[in-house]
Design an enzyme around this catalytic site. Structure first.
Site, mmCIF file in Angstrom:
data_model
loop_
_atom_site.group_PDB
_atom_site.id
_atom_site.type_symbol
_atom_site.label_atom_id
_atom_site.label_comp_id
_atom_site.label_asym_id
_atom_site.label_seq_id
_atom_site.Cartn_x
_atom_site.Cartn_y
_atom_site.Cartn_z
ATOM 1 N N LYS A 1 -12.895 17.266 -8.533
ATOM 2 C CA LYS A 1 -13.620 18.005 -7.654
ATOM 3 C C LYS A 1 -13.155 17.369 -6.212
ATOM 4 O O LYS A 1 -13.076 17.790 -5.383
ATOM 5 C CB LYS A 1 -14.839 18.067 -7.800
ATOM 6 C CG LYS A 1 -15.606 18.415 -8.918
ATOM 7 C CD LYS A 1 -17.121 18.639 -9.006
ATOM 8 C CE LYS A 1 -17.768 17.238 -9.177
ATOM 9 N NZ LYS A 1 -17.436 16.440 -10.476
ATOM 10 N N GLN B 1 -15.642 29.853 -18.767
ATOM 11 C CA GLN B 1 -16.602 30.966 -18.453
ATOM 12 C C GLN B 1 -18.048 30.657 -18.673
ATOM 13 O O GLN B 1 -18.873 30.837 -17.691
ATOM 14 C CB GLN B 1 -16.368 31.940 -19.624
ATOM 15 C CG GLN B 1 -15.050 32.592 -19.491
ATOM 16 C CD GLN B 1 -14.736 33.463 -20.718
ATOM 17 O OE1 GLN B 1 -15.678 33.869 -21.405
ATOM 18 N NE2 GLN B 1 -13.597 33.455 -21.346
ATOM 19 N N LYS C 1 -7.775 36.682 -16.873
ATOM 20 C CA LYS C 1 -9.246 36.682 -17.944
ATOM 21 C C LYS C 1 -10.301 35.673 -17.200
ATOM 22 O O LYS C 1 -11.440 36.258 -17.056
ATOM 23 C CB LYS C 1 -8.825 35.602 -19.145
ATOM 24 C CG LYS C 1 -9.579 36.239 -20.145
ATOM 25 C CD LYS C 1 -8.848 35.603 -21.410
ATOM 26 C CE LYS C 1 -9.485 35.242 -22.473
ATOM 27 N NZ LYS C 1 -8.719 34.858 -23.675
ATOM 28 N N CYS D 1 -9.787 -10.068 -0.518
ATOM 29 C CA CYS D 1 -11.314 -10.583 -0.537
ATOM 30 C C CYS D 1 -11.407 -11.711 -1.740
ATOM 31 O O CYS D 1 -11.142 -12.660 -1.272
ATOM 32 C CB CYS D 1 -12.120 -9.316 -0.642
ATOM 33 S SG CYS D 1 -13.684 -9.592 -0.386
ATOM 34 N N PHE E 1 -8.335 -13.550 -1.908
ATOM 35 C CA PHE E 1 -8.194 -14.649 -0.637
ATOM 36 C C PHE E 1 -9.118 -15.813 -1.136
ATOM 37 O O PHE E 1 -8.583 -16.814 -0.875
ATOM 38 C CB PHE E 1 -8.729 -13.823 0.645
ATOM 39 C CG PHE E 1 -8.976 -14.650 1.855
ATOM 40 C CD1 PHE E 1 -8.113 -14.705 2.591
ATOM 41 C CD2 PHE E 1 -10.451 -15.136 1.745
ATOM 42 C CE1 PHE E 1 -8.203 -15.656 3.830
ATOM 43 C CE2 PHE E 1 -10.569 -16.105 3.144
ATOM 44 C CZ PHE E 1 -9.674 -16.255 3.978
ATOM 45 N N HIS F 1 -10.743 -5.877 3.849
ATOM 46 C CA HIS F 1 -10.135 -4.952 2.889
ATOM 47 C C HIS F 1 -9.441 -3.986 3.645
ATOM 48 O O HIS F 1 -9.844 -2.786 3.910
ATOM 49 C CB HIS F 1 -11.472 -4.236 2.176
ATOM 50 C CG HIS F 1 -12.098 -4.898 1.070
ATOM 51 N ND1 HIS F 1 -11.918 -4.969 -0.211
ATOM 52 C CD2 HIS F 1 -12.994 -5.863 1.430
ATOM 53 C CE1 HIS F 1 -12.946 -5.577 -0.832
ATOM 54 N NE2 HIS F 1 -13.596 -6.242 0.094
ATOM 55 N N GLU G 1 -7.407 -1.785 2.541
ATOM 56 C CA GLU G 1 -7.120 -0.596 1.603
ATOM 57 C C GLU G 1 -7.799 0.533 2.226
ATOM 58 O O GLU G 1 -7.814 1.741 1.916
ATOM 59 C CB GLU G 1 -7.280 -0.938 0.261
ATOM 60 C CG GLU G 1 -8.647 -1.090 -0.368
ATOM 61 C CD GLU G 1 -8.855 -2.622 -0.008
ATOM 62 O OE1 GLU G 1 -8.025 -3.392 0.381
ATOM 63 O OE2 GLU G 1 -10.013 -2.857 -0.504
HETATM 64 N N1 GLN Z 1 -17.431 -12.001 -4.775
HETATM 65 C C1 GLN Z 1 -16.913 -12.374 -3.591
HETATM 66 C C2 GLN Z 1 -17.942 -12.127 -2.371
HETATM 67 O O1 GLN Z 1 -19.091 -11.725 -2.484
HETATM 68 C C3 GLN Z 1 -15.932 -11.486 -3.035
HETATM 69 C C4 GLN Z 1 -16.188 -9.861 -3.016
HETATM 70 C C5 GLN Z 1 -15.247 -8.731 -2.950
HETATM 71 O O2 GLN Z 1 -13.949 -9.211 -3.416
HETATM 72 N N2 GLN Z 1 -15.342 -7.923 -2.252
HETATM 73 O O3 GLN Z 1 -17.545 -12.901 -1.276
#
Ligand code: GLN
Length: 542
Positions: free
Chosen positions: A17, A193, A224, A382, A385, A508, A510
């Site tokens: 969806k 259906q 169909k 995150c 890192f 992040h 992404e």
């Molecule tokens: N657990 C870590 C924090 O809360 C990293 C969080 C995450 O990777 N989004 O800081």
């Protein structure tokens, strides 16, 4: 006049969806219209933030700090939108606000009921989403499957919207699975259906049907579906498995879906502009190179847990004509069998994603160490890192048992610690450091080479951060914190300049990565993986 398209799903969940909704949005957008999207999640949670990614896939973070369903990520990637928390509606959000109004006395004297109070709240939220963006069309995807008990108030609300907004301003699109039997290779339409019947039972007759199947649906089967669905054959479409999800709008538009939707809603669109999208799709499906990436995570068993990350890696790959093959590895496997770590030598790049809690962290730390010591391109995001900081503290700065207080509250060297403003926070919902914050980069850094600007905004979702007491010793040993918050108190990017590519971000990237406009961190990582594979002395960030 805003028009409304409602997307429902039948037979089973995960039927596509989100991709269908995004694709219809794309078909309208390439014709010059302005779409926006609302996702309805009928669960009682107020938002997705407190849910385990293993159950529901990743939590997608919006600019305004909403912790939302991952489908918002698809809408943003397909339509290049920046959606808001309010674009994701749950039973929890709706009931919370109706109950607050009731307590406030807004319905004084009345009995507050699902119809009309809950349904009115749903309708007004859908309409507000359109107004907020000045959209021509609001696409609303109803999560779950038709027939679910918890979805009923939402379906009732969208049924009422047809009466209120008019036939010519509303369209119901239904997508359902058409299984193909193993033995006879027959396409079976009965479940579809039944799902259409279920919709009709509550007063919704679909206007278009997308039949989801592994292969192109043959003409006889489409006929169909049209017959039993009481719609013309021109309103039935075959949503078969594509090489890339980004091809889906092209596939469905070719079958006439875009024109059908526009005509039905009275949009007079004569041209469509797919050039940019097509260029991106070509880059995805006709790559010149290939890289193998090891994603070392905690939720490796469900790839939807990392969907924005894997898409950002693919966007980065498309920009360097490279196919990105991701292997999802459970980090715990490196703890149970430390010898396995050598398997990482088979990969062109090592990626350590987000995460929470102690499980698998030692395995991830071993993976970071392996990347650093063997100079394999590394990207950490995150938690990735934070774990890279811990690995460096332990193995380069000799800070024995360095850790995050999230993992070991009694660590002698808490190099990652709770943010001061998080102390005393007891509520778990929507209390992390969320949404966009400004990053400031130091010139002459890998980060600056990638981002090519000193300041930009990126999205966040974390409670812990680099402990300022340890920044000096980490720096002295060679770790460069090249990006910080504007007040300089939060470390946002780290890098090792003497490595081929070793880079990590607290933010992040992404979530803002788009087809044709990849996140610079992800793109740089893939570029480095391919450059190293091709034997270039340094990665070429262009
Ligand atoms: N657990 C870590 C924090 O809360 C990293 C969080 C995450 O990777 N989004 O800081």
């Amino acid at each position: 006049m805003v028009k409304y398209i409602f997307v429902t799903g039948g037979v089973l969940s995960s039927v596509g969806k989100g991709i269908l909704t995004s694709s219809i949005g794309k078909m309208l957008q390439v014709r010059g219209l302005k779409p926006t999207v609302v996702k309805i999640d009928p669960y009682v949670n107020v938002d997705a933030g407190t849910m385990n990614p293993y159950m529901h896939g990743e939590v997608f973070v919006t600019d305004d700090g909403g912790e939302t369903d991952l489908d918002l990520g698809w809408y943003e990637r397909f339509l290049d939108l920046s959606l808001k928390q309010s674009n994701n509606l749950t039973t929890g959000t709706v009931y919370k606000s109706v109950i607050e109004k009731e307590r406030h006395g807004d319905y004084l004297g009345r009995c507050v009921q699902i119809v009309p109070h809950i349904t009115n709240e749903i309708k007004s939220r859908i309409k507000n989403a359109g107004k907020a963006l000045g959209a021509d069309v609001v696409l609303t995807e109803v999560g779950g499957t038709v027939g679910d008990i918890e979805g009923l108030p939402f379906l009732e609300a969208i049924r009422q919207m047809r009466m209120e907004e008019g036939y010519e301003n509303t369209l119901y699109a239904h997508v359902a699975l058409v299984p193909i039997l193993d033995v006879t290779q027959e396409m079976k339409t009965k479940p579809l259906q039944h799902s259409v019947n279920e919709l009709r039972r509550i007063g919704i007759q679909p206007d278009i049907i997308a039949a989801r199947s592994a292969q192109m649906i043959d003409a006889e089967t489409l006929r169909k579906i049209a017959l039993f669905g009481t719609i013309p054959e021109s309103a039935v479409f075959s949503a078969y498995n594509a090489d890339s999800v980004y091809e889906v709008p092209l596939i469905l538009d070719k079958q006439g879906m875009g024109d059908f939707v526009c005509q039905r809603l009275g949009f007079n669109c004569t041209t469509k502009e797919y050039e940019e999208w097509q260029t991106f799709v070509n880059a995805i499906i006709n790559p010149e190179h290939e890289v193998k990436i090891a994603l070392v995570g905690k939720y490796a068993g469900l790839t939807d847990s990392y969907v924005s990350m894997s898409e950002a890696l693919k966007h980065g790959g498309a920009a360097c004509k490279t196919k990105v093959c991701i292997t999802y590895l459970e980090a715990e496997k490196f703890e149970k069998d430390p010898q396995c770590i050598k398997d990482l030598s088979n990969f062109d790049g090592i990626f350590v994603p987000y995460g929470f809690g102690p499980r698998g962290t030692e395995g991830k730390i071993s993976a970071v160490q392996y990347a650093r010591e063997n100079d394999i391109p590394f990207l950490g995001i995150c938690y990735g890192f934070q774990l890279a900081t811990i690995e460096f503290a332990r193995n380069v700065c000799n800070l024995k048992d360095a850790n995050s207080t999230e993992i070991n509250p009694d660590s002698p060297h808490p190099v990652i610690d709770l943010m001061p403003e998080q102390r005393g926070v007891e509520y778990k919902g929507a209390t992390m450091r969320l949404g966009t914050h400004k990053i400031h980069l130091q010139p002459n850094s890998i980060a600056f080479n990638l981002y090519k600007q000193e300041e930009f905004m990126e999205r966040h979702r974390h409670r812990f951060e680099v402990n300022l007491d340890y920044v000096e010793i980490l720096k002295k040993n060679g770790l460069v914190f090249s990006g910080k918050s504007t007040d300089g108190r939060r470390m946002e990017t780290l890098e090792l300049p003497d490595k081929y590519f070793y880079f990590a971000t607290q933010f992040h990237g992404e979530f803002k990565s788009r087809p044709g406009r990849p996140s610079p961190a992800y793109r740089g990582f893939i570029q480095a993986c391919i450059d190293r594979k091709l034997g270039k002395p340094n990665p070429t960030f262009v």
